[in-house]
Design a protein around this motif. Sequence first.
Motif, PDB file in Angstrom:
ATOM      1  N   THR A 115       0.862  -1.175   0.000  1.00 24.34           N
ATOM      2  CA  THR A 115       0.000   0.000   0.000  1.00 24.34           C
ATOM      3  C   THR A 115       0.899   1.225   0.000  1.00 24.34           C
ATOM      4  O   THR A 115       2.095   1.136   0.320  1.00 24.34           O
ATOM      5  CB  THR A 115      -0.905   0.043   1.242  1.00 24.34           C
ATOM      6  OG1 THR A 115      -0.076   0.209   2.416  1.00 24.34           O
ATOM      7  CG2 THR A 115      -1.728  -1.239   1.367  1.00 24.34           C
ATOM      8  N   VAL A 116       0.334   2.369  -0.354  1.00 26.12           N
ATOM      9  CA  VAL A 116       1.126   3.598  -0.364  1.00 26.12           C
ATOM     10  C   VAL A 116       1.732   3.845   1.010  1.00 26.12           C
ATOM     11  O   VAL A 116       2.936   4.145   1.138  1.00 26.12           O
ATOM     12  CB  VAL A 116       0.260   4.796  -0.809  1.00 26.12           C
ATOM     13  CG1 VAL A 116       1.014   6.106  -0.608  1.00 26.12           C
ATOM     14  CG2 VAL A 116      -0.150   4.647  -2.268  1.00 26.12           C
ATOM     15  N   ARG A 117       0.935   3.700   2.054  1.00 25.39           N
ATOM     16  CA  ARG A 117       1.426   3.968   3.411  1.00 25.39           C
ATOM     17  C   ARG A 117       2.493   2.963   3.834  1.00 25.39           C
ATOM     18  O   ARG A 117       3.492   3.336   4.473  1.00 25.39           O
ATOM     19  CB  ARG A 117       0.266   3.944   4.406  1.00 25.39           C
ATOM     20  CG  ARG A 117      -0.635   5.161   4.290  1.00 25.39           C
ATOM     21  CD  ARG A 117      -1.646   5.216   5.428  1.00 25.39           C
ATOM     22  NE  ARG A 117      -2.484   6.395   5.308  1.00 25.39           N
ATOM     23  CZ  ARG A 117      -2.141   7.602   5.709  1.00 25.39           C
ATOM     24  NH1 ARG A 117      -0.942   7.789   6.254  1.00 25.39           N
ATOM     25  NH2 ARG A 117      -2.959   8.623   5.572  1.00 25.39           N
ATOM     26  N   ALA A 118       2.290   1.694   3.507  1.00 26.51           N
ATOM     27  CA  ALA A 118       3.257   0.681   3.926  1.00 26.51           C
ATOM     28  C   ALA A 118       4.600   0.874   3.217  1.00 26.51           C
ATOM     29  O   ALA A 118       5.662   0.746   3.835  1.00 26.51           O
ATOM     30  CB  ALA A 118       2.706  -0.719   3.636  1.00 26.51           C
ATOM     31  N   ALA A 150       5.704   3.722   1.980  1.00 26.37           N
ATOM     32  CA  ALA A 150       6.276   4.960   2.511  1.00 26.37           C
ATOM     33  C   ALA A 150       6.966   4.703   3.841  1.00 26.37           C
ATOM     34  O   ALA A 150       8.091   5.185   4.080  1.00 26.37           O
ATOM     35  CB  ALA A 150       5.186   6.012   2.669  1.00 26.37           C
ATOM     36  N   SER A 151       6.329   3.932   4.714  1.00 26.37           N
ATOM     37  CA  SER A 151       6.919   3.619   6.009  1.00 26.37           C
ATOM     38  C   SER A 151       8.207   2.830   5.836  1.00 26.37           C
ATOM     39  O   SER A 151       9.203   3.070   6.527  1.00 26.37           O
ATOM     40  CB  SER A 151       5.920   2.837   6.854  1.00 26.37           C
ATOM     41  OG  SER A 151       6.483   2.458   8.087  1.00 26.37           O
ATOM     42  N   THR A 168       7.257  10.216   3.006  1.00 26.90           N
ATOM     43  CA  THR A 168       5.829  10.465   3.170  1.00 26.90           C
ATOM     44  C   THR A 168       5.030   9.706   2.117  1.00 26.90           C
ATOM     45  O   THR A 168       5.534   9.448   1.016  1.00 26.90           O
ATOM     46  CB  THR A 168       5.518  11.965   3.030  1.00 26.90           C
ATOM     47  OG1 THR A 168       5.833  12.372   1.694  1.00 26.90           O
ATOM     48  CG2 THR A 168       6.333  12.782   4.026  1.00 26.90           C
ATOM     49  N   PRO A 169       3.787   9.354   2.427  1.00 25.55           N
ATOM     50  CA  PRO A 169       2.935   8.736   1.409  1.00 25.55           C
ATOM     51  C   PRO A 169       2.804   9.600   0.152  1.00 25.55           C
ATOM     52  O   PRO A 169       2.721   9.084  -0.962  1.00 25.55           O
ATOM     53  CB  PRO A 169       1.595   8.572   2.126  1.00 25.55           C
ATOM     54  CG  PRO A 169       1.956   8.442   3.568  1.00 25.55           C
ATOM     55  CD  PRO A 169       3.128   9.376   3.758  1.00 25.55           C
TER      56      PRO A 169
END
Length: 198
Positions: A39-42, A44-45, A50-51
């Motif tokens: 996912t974008v957030r995963a 990015a992390s 940042t996402p």
Amino acid sequence: MSTTSRAAAPRRMPPEERERSILHGATALAYESGLEALTVRAVASRVGVTPALIAHYRPVMDEFVAEVFGDIVSAEREEVLGGFAPSGDLRENLQALVETLLDRTRDDVALVWVQSWSLGASNEALGQRVREEMDLWQSGLEDVIRASGPGGVDPASAAWLLLAMVDGMSAHSLVKWAPHDRAELARRTLSAVLDHAD
């Protein structure tokens, strides 16, 4: 005097280096947790950005998932098929190839494949890449069979049957439903394919 802490800003990189870091981070995440983790957030992390930065470099996540899938499975294909000499005993070559693919250390790639078939049903970019990679495996295995000399075996049929066996056994192993000795089952299946594929 009070101070507020802020998260460190991502290190500035040239665009090409940032592209590589995003792809490498996403690939490592997929190896560890499968395509469903992308996912974008995963991502990015994982990369430490940042996402919004991920979305800037990879605005269409479905296409990015297909890209990561392609990188993972093409690397395995090149490694496995590239390790075989263009001659030699057909049975020995295929047995070595099948045992390599069924090695339990490759379960991470097996998970990527299994999830690609499911996710590819709704992600057209991924579905297209899956079809392309499956075709490349089919043709590559046919080449191994042809290069090993005559033997009354139809390369297309034998390749299809062997890949179906490897895919099935790899998927079964992910839920711990597999024979104790996968190599022995592979030998018996290989014998059946070579004796009856024509």
